[in-house]
Design a protein around this motif. Structure first.
Motif, PDB file in Angstrom:
ATOM      1  N   THR A  63     -15.746   1.030 -28.517  1.00  0.00           N
ATOM      2  CA  THR A  63     -17.150   0.907 -28.114  1.00  0.00           C
ATOM      3  C   THR A  63     -17.200   0.116 -26.808  1.00  0.00           C
ATOM      4  O   THR A  63     -16.272  -0.613 -26.479  1.00  0.00           O
ATOM      5  CB  THR A  63     -17.985   0.184 -29.179  1.00  0.00           C
ATOM      6  OG1 THR A  63     -17.295  -1.015 -29.523  1.00  0.00           O
ATOM      7  CG2 THR A  63     -18.178   1.040 -30.419  1.00  0.00           C
ATOM      8  N   ARG A  64     -18.299   0.285 -26.126  1.00  0.00           N
ATOM      9  CA  ARG A  64     -18.435  -0.350 -24.813  1.00  0.00           C
ATOM     10  C   ARG A  64     -18.503  -1.870 -24.934  1.00  0.00           C
ATOM     11  O   ARG A  64     -19.231  -2.397 -25.765  1.00  0.00           O
ATOM     12  CB  ARG A  64     -19.710   0.186 -24.163  1.00  0.00           C
ATOM     13  CG  ARG A  64     -19.881  -0.267 -22.750  1.00  0.00           C
ATOM     14  CD  ARG A  64     -20.986   0.531 -22.111  1.00  0.00           C
ATOM     15  NE  ARG A  64     -21.211   0.094 -20.766  1.00  0.00           N
ATOM     16  CZ  ARG A  64     -21.834   0.803 -19.851  1.00  0.00           C
ATOM     17  NH1 ARG A  64     -22.297   1.997 -20.139  1.00  0.00           N
ATOM     18  NH2 ARG A  64     -21.994   0.348 -18.635  1.00  0.00           N
ATOM     19  N   LYS A  65     -17.719  -2.536 -24.089  1.00  0.00           N
ATOM     20  CA  LYS A  65     -17.725  -3.999 -24.102  1.00  0.00           C
ATOM     21  C   LYS A  65     -18.516  -4.508 -22.906  1.00  0.00           C
ATOM     22  O   LYS A  65     -18.707  -3.783 -21.929  1.00  0.00           O
ATOM     23  CB  LYS A  65     -16.288  -4.533 -23.954  1.00  0.00           C
ATOM     24  CG  LYS A  65     -15.395  -4.271 -25.132  1.00  0.00           C
ATOM     25  CD  LYS A  65     -14.110  -5.099 -25.010  1.00  0.00           C
ATOM     26  CE  LYS A  65     -13.209  -4.618 -23.886  1.00  0.00           C
ATOM     27  NZ  LYS A  65     -11.965  -5.341 -23.740  1.00  0.00           N
ATOM     28  N   ALA A  66     -18.904  -5.769 -22.975  1.00  0.00           N
ATOM     29  CA  ALA A  66     -19.588  -6.373 -21.828  1.00  0.00           C
ATOM     30  C   ALA A  66     -18.636  -6.398 -20.634  1.00  0.00           C
ATOM     31  O   ALA A  66     -17.422  -6.529 -20.798  1.00  0.00           O
ATOM     32  CB  ALA A  66     -20.010  -7.786 -22.176  1.00  0.00           C
ATOM     33  N   LEU A  67     -19.202  -6.265 -19.443  1.00  0.00           N
ATOM     34  CA  LEU A  67     -18.386  -6.279 -18.227  1.00  0.00           C
ATOM     35  C   LEU A  67     -17.496  -7.524 -18.188  1.00  0.00           C
ATOM     36  O   LEU A  67     -16.319  -7.470 -17.856  1.00  0.00           O
ATOM     37  CB  LEU A  67     -19.338  -6.278 -17.016  1.00  0.00           C
ATOM     38  CG  LEU A  67     -18.824  -5.701 -15.716  1.00  0.00           C
ATOM     39  CD1 LEU A  67     -18.383  -4.266 -15.898  1.00  0.00           C
ATOM     40  CD2 LEU A  67     -19.914  -5.792 -14.640  1.00  0.00           C
ATOM     41  N   SER A  68     -18.100  -8.646 -18.581  1.00  0.00           N
ATOM     42  CA  SER A  68     -17.411  -9.931 -18.462  1.00  0.00           C
ATOM     43  C   SER A  68     -16.262 -10.079 -19.450  1.00  0.00           C
ATOM     44  O   SER A  68     -15.460 -10.989 -19.318  1.00  0.00           O
ATOM     45  CB  SER A  68     -18.408 -11.065 -18.680  1.00  0.00           C
ATOM     46  OG  SER A  68     -18.981 -10.899 -19.964  1.00  0.00           O
ATOM     47  N   SER A  69     -16.160  -9.199 -20.445  1.00  0.00           N
ATOM     48  CA  SER A  69     -15.065  -9.404 -21.395  1.00  0.00           C
ATOM     49  C   SER A  69     -13.820  -8.606 -21.015  1.00  0.00           C
ATOM     50  O   SER A  69     -12.862  -8.559 -21.779  1.00  0.00           O
ATOM     51  CB  SER A  69     -15.520  -9.085 -22.821  1.00  0.00           C
ATOM     52  OG  SER A  69     -15.916  -7.749 -22.897  1.00  0.00           O
ATOM     53  N   HIS A  70     -13.820  -8.004 -19.818  1.00  0.00           N
ATOM     54  CA  HIS A  70     -12.618  -7.305 -19.367  1.00  0.00           C
ATOM     55  C   HIS A  70     -11.693  -8.263 -18.625  1.00  0.00           C
ATOM     56  O   HIS A  70     -12.137  -9.230 -18.031  1.00  0.00           O
ATOM     57  CB  HIS A  70     -12.991  -6.121 -18.476  1.00  0.00           C
ATOM     58  CG  HIS A  70     -13.683  -5.032 -19.235  1.00  0.00           C
ATOM     59  ND1 HIS A  70     -15.033  -5.037 -19.444  1.00  0.00           N
ATOM     60  CD2 HIS A  70     -13.203  -3.947 -19.880  1.00  0.00           C
ATOM     61  CE1 HIS A  70     -15.373  -3.983 -20.171  1.00  0.00           C
ATOM     62  NE2 HIS A  70     -14.280  -3.308 -20.463  1.00  0.00           N
ATOM     63  N   LYS A  71     -10.410  -7.949 -18.679  1.00  0.00           N
ATOM     64  CA  LYS A  71      -9.431  -8.873 -18.094  1.00  0.00           C
ATOM     65  C   LYS A  71      -9.077  -8.513 -16.658  1.00  0.00           C
ATOM     66  O   LYS A  71      -8.840  -9.369 -15.821  1.00  0.00           O
ATOM     67  CB  LYS A  71      -8.153  -8.848 -18.927  1.00  0.00           C
ATOM     68  CG  LYS A  71      -8.356  -9.420 -20.302  1.00  0.00           C
ATOM     69  CD  LYS A  71      -6.994  -9.677 -20.956  1.00  0.00           C
ATOM     70  CE  LYS A  71      -7.161 -10.371 -22.286  1.00  0.00           C
ATOM     71  NZ  LYS A  71      -7.937  -9.549 -23.227  1.00  0.00           N
ATOM     72  N   ARG A  72      -8.961  -7.216 -16.399  1.00  0.00           N
ATOM     73  CA  ARG A  72      -8.550  -6.800 -15.056  1.00  0.00           C
ATOM     74  C   ARG A  72      -9.410  -5.602 -14.663  1.00  0.00           C
ATOM     75  O   ARG A  72      -9.352  -4.566 -15.329  1.00  0.00           O
ATOM     76  CB  ARG A  72      -7.065  -6.460 -15.071  1.00  0.00           C
ATOM     77  CG  ARG A  72      -6.467  -6.354 -13.708  1.00  0.00           C
ATOM     78  CD  ARG A  72      -4.956  -6.241 -13.775  1.00  0.00           C
ATOM     79  NE  ARG A  72      -4.288  -7.540 -13.836  1.00  0.00           N
ATOM     80  CZ  ARG A  72      -2.967  -7.698 -13.790  1.00  0.00           C
ATOM     81  NH1 ARG A  72      -2.182  -6.644 -13.666  1.00  0.00           N
ATOM     82  NH2 ARG A  72      -2.427  -8.897 -13.858  1.00  0.00           N
ATOM     83  N   ILE A  73     -10.197  -5.783 -13.629  1.00  0.00           N
ATOM     84  CA  ILE A  73     -11.193  -4.769 -13.277  1.00  0.00           C
ATOM     85  C   ILE A  73     -10.933  -4.226 -11.872  1.00  0.00           C
ATOM     86  O   ILE A  73     -10.765  -5.001 -10.929  1.00  0.00           O
ATOM     87  CB  ILE A  73     -12.620  -5.378 -13.329  1.00  0.00           C
ATOM     88  CG1 ILE A  73     -12.855  -6.071 -14.680  1.00  0.00           C
ATOM     89  CG2 ILE A  73     -13.678  -4.316 -13.069  1.00  0.00           C
ATOM     90  CD1 ILE A  73     -14.198  -6.788 -14.786  1.00  0.00           C
ATOM     91  N   VAL A  74     -10.880  -2.910 -11.749  1.00  0.00           N
ATOM     92  CA  VAL A  74     -10.788  -2.284 -10.428  1.00  0.00           C
ATOM     93  C   VAL A  74     -12.189  -1.782 -10.073  1.00  0.00           C
ATOM     94  O   VAL A  74     -12.818  -1.079 -10.863  1.00  0.00           O
ATOM     95  CB  VAL A  74      -9.791  -1.109 -10.426  1.00  0.00           C
ATOM     96  CG1 VAL A  74      -9.819  -0.375  -9.086  1.00  0.00           C
ATOM     97  CG2 VAL A  74      -8.380  -1.608 -10.726  1.00  0.00           C
TER      98      VAL A  74
END
Ligand code: GLU
Length: 391
Positions: A4-15
């Protein structure tokens, strides 16, 4: 269970991929205020614990403005010249805007070969990892000045997806002039419905992507769906969102409408599946007990623990790692060619530079490139490549 979709802020490495039309105005050039706002968003994501990489388009668009090239399609040489002029300005703009947030930018220009050839891929990946480790934000673009038709991506959507898989990112955000995927191009079909979640990229989803691209950018929905296929297959989620608001990433974080493509596995699992799935390891390293214990506790394989090296392999090839009883313990990507591996086997990492004449990598196989396979192959059976020197 489906992701399921997570909050943007809970990602570790974002491109984050930024399209030309967002960054460059035909008449006035670079949209500095917008860029500053994006950099503030990037700083906020980093403050929340995420690492951020940027794939920025805009070199050609900026260059053609500076050079006053006519409207319409450019010839290849014209695009290359425009990119040469525009890339300097683009990199400088990123570097300046990020520095006001206290962030150091690092420029990386890639060509298709850098992401598709294993050895070059590993080099590029090592540079990315190092920049992230040093706290920098890599600003990536295609090296348009040298890329010709046969050897170029041509669009930064797919390039960004490759960068995401190369960096082991868990999220790719494509900021664009459209806010997501519709069942049909919304400007042509008033019945078009917005799709918030795409659990899987089916042929129906592919069919929804029209061919449209705006004048400033090369990518349309087609290349975004292609990017989605690359990213999600490697366990990286993808979001298509509008880059038009002043703080586009903050807007997504606060719930602005966007399309989310579910990843089809975890980044680690996808990568390790790739390594474990190599049918024929190109070589074998046998290791001592200490090294075996280190591997089992999640560490890298250092040259000191390697007893013997067999096979003909190049840096980046998959090799099998066997214990004292000859059974396979793990597989991984070699940091060295077979010849070099033989020279440094059993030696301390500090001796590498002296033995090889250049300061190589500390590990023979880095833990990020290693997967334990003992459980997968209890018989220790190995398919071996022919090796005349060690037959
Ligand atoms: N690499 C191109 C540039 O920087 C952009 C490609 C794209 O628009 O996707 O101008």
């Amino acid at each position: 269970m489906a992701e399921t979709r997570k909050a943007l802020s809970s990602h570790k490495r974002i491109v984050i991929k930024i399209g030309s039309a967002l960054l460059v105005d035909r008449a006035t050039g670079l949209k500095k205020a917008w860029l500053d706002a994006v950099c503030a968003d990037i700083a906020a994501l980093r403050a929340g614990g995420a690492e951020v990489l940027v794939v920025s388009s805009g070199a050609i668009a900026l260059g053609r403005t500076v050079l006053n090239l006519p409207k319409g399609a450019l010839k290849l040489e014209e695009s290359q010249a425009a990119a040469a002029v525009g890339q300097i300005a683009l990199a400088r703009a990123w570097s300046e805007s990020l520095s006001t947030e206290g962030i150091v930018a690092g420029q990386i220009l890639l060509t298709l070969g850098d992401t598709e050839e294993r050895r070059r891929y590993l080099n590029a990946r090592a540079t990315l990892q190092q920049l992230l480790k040093l706290g920098s934000v890599p600003i990536i673009n295609e090296n348009d000045t040298v890329a010709t038709t046969e050897i170029r991506y041509g669009d930064n959507d797919r390039l960004a997806a490759r960068v995401a898989t190369m960096a082991g990112a868990d999220l790719l955000v494509l900021l664009s002039d459209i806010d997501g995927l519709y069942t049909a191009p919304p400007h042509l079909d008033p019945q078009a419905k917005f799709l918030e979640t795409i659990a899987e990229i089916t042929p129906e989803i592919e069919a929804m992507a029209g061919g449209a691209a705006s004048e400033l950018s090369r990518g349309g929905m087609r290349t975004k769906i292609d990017a989605g296929k690359i990213a999600t297959a490697a366990g990286c989620a993808m979001i298509i969102a509008s880059g038009k608001p002043d703080h586009p990433l903050r807007a997504v974080a606060e719930g602005a409408r966007s399309s989310w493509f579910a990843p089809s596995g975890s980044p680690v699992a996808a990568r390790k599946t790739w390594i474990a799935g190599q049918l024929q390891p190109a070589g074998i390293l046998s290791i001592d007990e200490g090294a075996e214990m280190a591997l089992r506790s999640g560490k890298s394989l250092l040259p000191a623990g390697v007893l013997s090296v067999s096979g003909l392999f190049s840096r980046g090839d998959t090799i099998a790692i066997v214990g004292l009883n000859g059974r396979e313990i793990a597989r991984g990507l070699a940091s060295y060619d077979a010849e070099e591996a033989r020279q440094i086997a059993g030696k301390k990492s500090t001796e590498i530079a002296g033995l090889l004449g250049y300061p190589g990598r500390t590990a023979m196989v880095h833990r990020d490139d290693l997967v334990m396979t003992g459980a997968l192959r209890p018989d220790g059976a190995l398919a071996q490549k022919k090796d005349p020197a060690h037959a």
